[in-house]
Scaffold this motif. Structure first.
Motif, PDB file in Angstrom:
ATOM      1  N   SER A 270      -3.004  -3.733  -0.032  1.00  0.00           N
ATOM      2  CA  SER A 270      -1.611  -4.058  -0.395  1.00  0.00           C
ATOM      3  C   SER A 270      -0.671  -2.922  -0.056  1.00  0.00           C
ATOM      4  O   SER A 270       0.325  -2.730  -0.737  1.00  0.00           O
ATOM      5  N   SER A 271      -0.996  -2.158   0.957  1.00  0.00           N
ATOM      6  CA  SER A 271      -0.125  -1.032   1.290  1.00  0.00           C
ATOM      7  C   SER A 271      -0.025  -0.851   2.798  1.00  0.00           C
ATOM      8  O   SER A 271      -1.016  -0.518   3.466  1.00  0.00           O
ATOM      9  N   SER A 272       1.184  -1.041   3.341  1.00  0.00           N
ATOM     10  CA  SER A 272       1.378  -0.802   4.776  1.00  0.00           C
ATOM     11  C   SER A 272       1.147   0.670   5.085  1.00  0.00           C
ATOM     12  O   SER A 272       0.688   1.013   6.176  1.00  0.00           O
ATOM     13  N   THR A 309       8.093  -8.655   2.706  1.00  0.00           N
ATOM     14  CA  THR A 309       8.832  -8.199   1.528  1.00  0.00           C
ATOM     15  C   THR A 309      10.242  -8.792   1.519  1.00  0.00           C
ATOM     16  O   THR A 309      10.730  -9.229   0.477  1.00  0.00           O
ATOM     17  N   ALA A 349       6.031   1.721   1.411  1.00  0.00           N
ATOM     18  CA  ALA A 349       4.895   0.942   1.911  1.00  0.00           C
ATOM     19  C   ALA A 349       3.693   1.058   0.981  1.00  0.00           C
ATOM     20  O   ALA A 349       2.598   1.428   1.391  1.00  0.00           O
ATOM     21  N   VAL A 350       3.912   0.767  -0.285  1.00  0.00           N
ATOM     22  CA  VAL A 350       2.847   0.907  -1.284  1.00  0.00           C
ATOM     23  C   VAL A 350       2.734  -0.392  -2.093  1.00  0.00           C
ATOM     24  O   VAL A 350       3.660  -1.202  -2.088  1.00  0.00           O
ATOM     25  N   SER A 352       3.083  -3.197  -4.731  1.00  0.00           N
ATOM     26  CA  SER A 352       4.115  -3.600  -5.694  1.00  0.00           C
ATOM     27  C   SER A 352       5.510  -3.043  -5.418  1.00  0.00           C
ATOM     28  O   SER A 352       6.405  -3.228  -6.232  1.00  0.00           O
ATOM     29  N   ALA A 353       5.694  -2.355  -4.278  1.00  0.00           N
ATOM     30  CA  ALA A 353       7.022  -1.797  -3.992  1.00  0.00           C
ATOM     31  C   ALA A 353       8.070  -2.898  -3.937  1.00  0.00           C
ATOM     32  O   ALA A 353       9.207  -2.724  -4.363  1.00  0.00           O
ATOM     33  N   GLY A 354       7.656  -4.067  -3.439  1.00  0.00           N
ATOM     34  CA  GLY A 354       8.585  -5.184  -3.343  1.00  0.00           C
ATOM     35  C   GLY A 354       9.113  -5.590  -4.709  1.00  0.00           C
ATOM     36  O   GLY A 354      10.278  -5.954  -4.864  1.00  0.00           O
ATOM     37  N   ASP A 387       1.366  -9.858  -3.079  1.00  0.00           N
ATOM     38  CA  ASP A 387       1.584  -8.555  -2.460  1.00  0.00           C
ATOM     39  C   ASP A 387       0.601  -8.347  -1.305  1.00  0.00           C
ATOM     40  O   ASP A 387       0.952  -7.843  -0.235  1.00  0.00           O
ATOM     41  N   ARG A 390       1.899 -10.501   1.553  1.00  0.00           N
ATOM     42  CA  ARG A 390       3.133 -10.045   2.216  1.00  0.00           C
ATOM     43  C   ARG A 390       2.890  -8.730   2.958  1.00  0.00           C
ATOM     44  O   ARG A 390       3.545  -8.462   3.967  1.00  0.00           O
ATOM     45  N   THR A 391       1.924  -7.933   2.496  1.00  0.00           N
ATOM     46  CA  THR A 391       1.604  -6.698   3.225  1.00  0.00           C
ATOM     47  C   THR A 391       1.005  -7.026   4.592  1.00  0.00           C
ATOM     48  O   THR A 391       1.312  -6.359   5.591  1.00  0.00           O
ATOM     49  N   ASN A 394       3.883  -7.850   6.701  1.00  0.00           N
ATOM     50  CA  ASN A 394       4.613  -6.616   7.037  1.00  0.00           C
ATOM     51  C   ASN A 394       3.938  -5.872   8.189  1.00  0.00           C
ATOM     52  O   ASN A 394       4.580  -5.480   9.167  1.00  0.00           O
TER      53      ASN A 394
HETATM   54  N1  ASP Z   1       2.959  -3.730  -0.621  1.00  0.00           N
HETATM   55  C1  ASP Z   1       3.909  -3.944   0.431  1.00  0.00           C
HETATM   56  C2  ASP Z   1       3.608  -3.035   1.579  1.00  0.00           C
HETATM   57  O1  ASP Z   1       3.063  -1.975   1.423  1.00  0.00           O
HETATM   58  C3  ASP Z   1       5.311  -3.715  -0.032  1.00  0.00           C
HETATM   59  C4  ASP Z   1       5.681  -4.755  -1.074  1.00  0.00           C
HETATM   60  O2  ASP Z   1       5.317  -4.573  -2.236  1.00  0.00           O
HETATM   61  O3  ASP Z   1       6.311  -5.750  -0.707  1.00  0.00           O
HETATM   62  O4  ASP Z   1       3.909  -3.364   2.707  1.00  0.00           O
END
Ligand code: ASP
Length: 422
Positions: A270-272, A309, A349-350, A352-354, A387, A390-391, A394
């Motif tokens: 879940s982290s870009s 995101t 890019a972590v 739950s940042a969204g 998440d 969506r990652t 991304n």
């Molecule tokens: N977790 C997503 C990412 O790292 C960011 C988000 O929480 O939308 O790309």
């Protein structure tokens, strides 16, 4: 960021969050409102911690990203193409989100807020585009940060990043190092908050949700999650492949196959940001993009270009408005799209940042208060799998951008064959 590989499953963050959710549902059903009053503060604490980090996180993320690009004619062209691609695909994602939420309408009639305390919030009305521009440019950056007015902070960060990139090396380097180090520290802090507080916070939020509104909330959230999954699927399997094919002349199936590793990595972390080394490796060694293009497009893309995101911010905010019985007109929906675009740029890019930056978009249309926080808390309950997805979107969009831009720069051999891992 989750846990070291090889750790038992129950120590992994997504499992701890899932367990916290389950316990929260059970405790909320048994304990009802009295228990909700007792443990609800855990959720408040988590939300406060997330809000606490928004301003420094967005500032350092954007300034370091923009400033590291540098000056020079070739780079300016690359910069233009890259930004053009980022904006175009993120906007397309926002529009998919907008269409999905307006068609499926998952928030209408959703039993997520206590009817007694419900009231219509005052919505921001933009008088004219000039007002919007004037609103974005802060008179005073300190008061913009104190409010916080996120649009102003994002604007300031972008222009400061550009001006740092044009400085002489003697001045540019220490500033760049400073903001990069600041960004690293904020990423560490975000990770720590999520790792340590998220399970407890989720527990508190779920107990309050179930204890005060019952299980009906989850039915509404099921439709919300389904709507998001459909939107993300359309962007991943339709929009981006079309862009690859028509803008880059690239076979999308070959690109997907070359990108399997980063896709799996993005899904599980879940982290870009955490996926970036794997993305760079695949884009250079399998897709066949030069280091010149990939080292420019991918790191900035990891923080700036977040299609998944952007889609989530748009659809999520409109879902909240629907759940509160607030109808947003076209003008306000466009404001949501614009702010969602900026919020996705500002999101780190972590994991739950969204969810952290959704408050930026909510603020833009004056959606705030305890009910909004309650709904965001409910959304958090189903956020982890969303998440993860969506990652993936991304990261995949970044790799498409790198391939398309490499082709436009005259590079040959991009995505010509599927390269197997040796
Ligand atoms: N977790 C997503 C990412 O790292 C960011 C988000 O929480 O939308 O790309």
């Amino acid at each position: 960021m989750d846990t070291a590989p090889g750790q038992p499953w129950h120590k992994k963050l997504h499992w701890r969050i899932a367990i916290a959710m389950l316990l929260g549902i059970i405790a909320g059903l048994i304990g009802g409102e009295p228990l909700a009053d007792k443990v609800g503060w855990l959720g408040d604490l988590f939300i406060r911690l997330l809000k606490m980090i928004i301003v420094p996180l967005v500032l350092t993320s954007i300034i370091s990203g923009v400033a590291s690009v540098g000056a020079g004619a070739g780079l300016k062209r690359l910069f233009g193409k890259t930004l053009g691609y980022y904006v175009m695909t993120s906007l397309a994602a926002c529009l998919v989100g907008l269409v999905m939420v307006n068609t499926i309408r998952p928030g209408v009639g959703a039993d997520l807020v206590d009817a007694e305390v419900e009231r219509m919030p005052d919505l921001t009305v933009i008088q004219s585009p000039v007002d919007l521009i004037l609103d974005i440019v802060p008179e005073n950056i300190v008061s913009a940060a104190a409010k916080p007015n996120m649009l102003s902070i994002i604007f300031f960060s972008i222009v400061l990043g550009i001006s740092i990139s044009s400085l002489r090396q003697r001045y540019r380097e220490p500033l760049l190092n400073f903001f990069e180090a600041g960004f690293e520290a904020m990423m560490r802090l975000t990770g720590g908050i999520i790792r340590i507080v998220a399970p407890l916070g989720v527990f508190g939020l779920i107990v309050r949700l179930v204890g005060t509104t019952g299980l009906g909330a989850f039915k509404a959230l099921g439709l919300y999650a389904l709507m998001l999954v459909c939107g993300l699927t359309i962007h991943l399997f339709l929009t981006l492949p079309l862009v690859l094919r028509f803008l880059g002349g690239i076979n999308p199936i070959v690109h997907f196959k070359n990108m399997v590793e980063p896709i799996v990595m993005a899904f599980s972390t879940s982290s870009s940001g955490a996926t970036l080394p794997v993305t760079i490796n695949a884009v250079e060694n399998k897709v066949g993009v030069s280091n010149r293009v990939s080292s420019f497009v991918l790191p900035m893309g990891a923080t700036v270009n977040m299609d998944g995101t952007a889609l989530y911010e748009c659809a999520g905010v409109l879902f909240i408005a629907q759940a509160m019985g607030v109808s947003l007109g076209l003008e306000q929906q466009l404001l949501v799209v614009f702010t969602a675009l900026l919020a996705s740029i500002g999101a780190a890019a972590v994991p739950s940042a969204g969810l952290v930056v959704i408050f930026i978009v909510l603020e833009a249309v004056n959606l705030r208060g305890p009910q909004v926080e309650l709904i965001v808390g409910a959304m958090l309950a189903v956020d982890r799998p969303l998440d993860m997805y969506r990652t993936v979107v991304n990261v995949f969009s970044d790799s498409c951008g790198a391939a398309i831009i490499a082709r436009s720069e005259g590079e040959t051999g991009v995505d010509e064959t599927v390269v197997q891992t040796s």
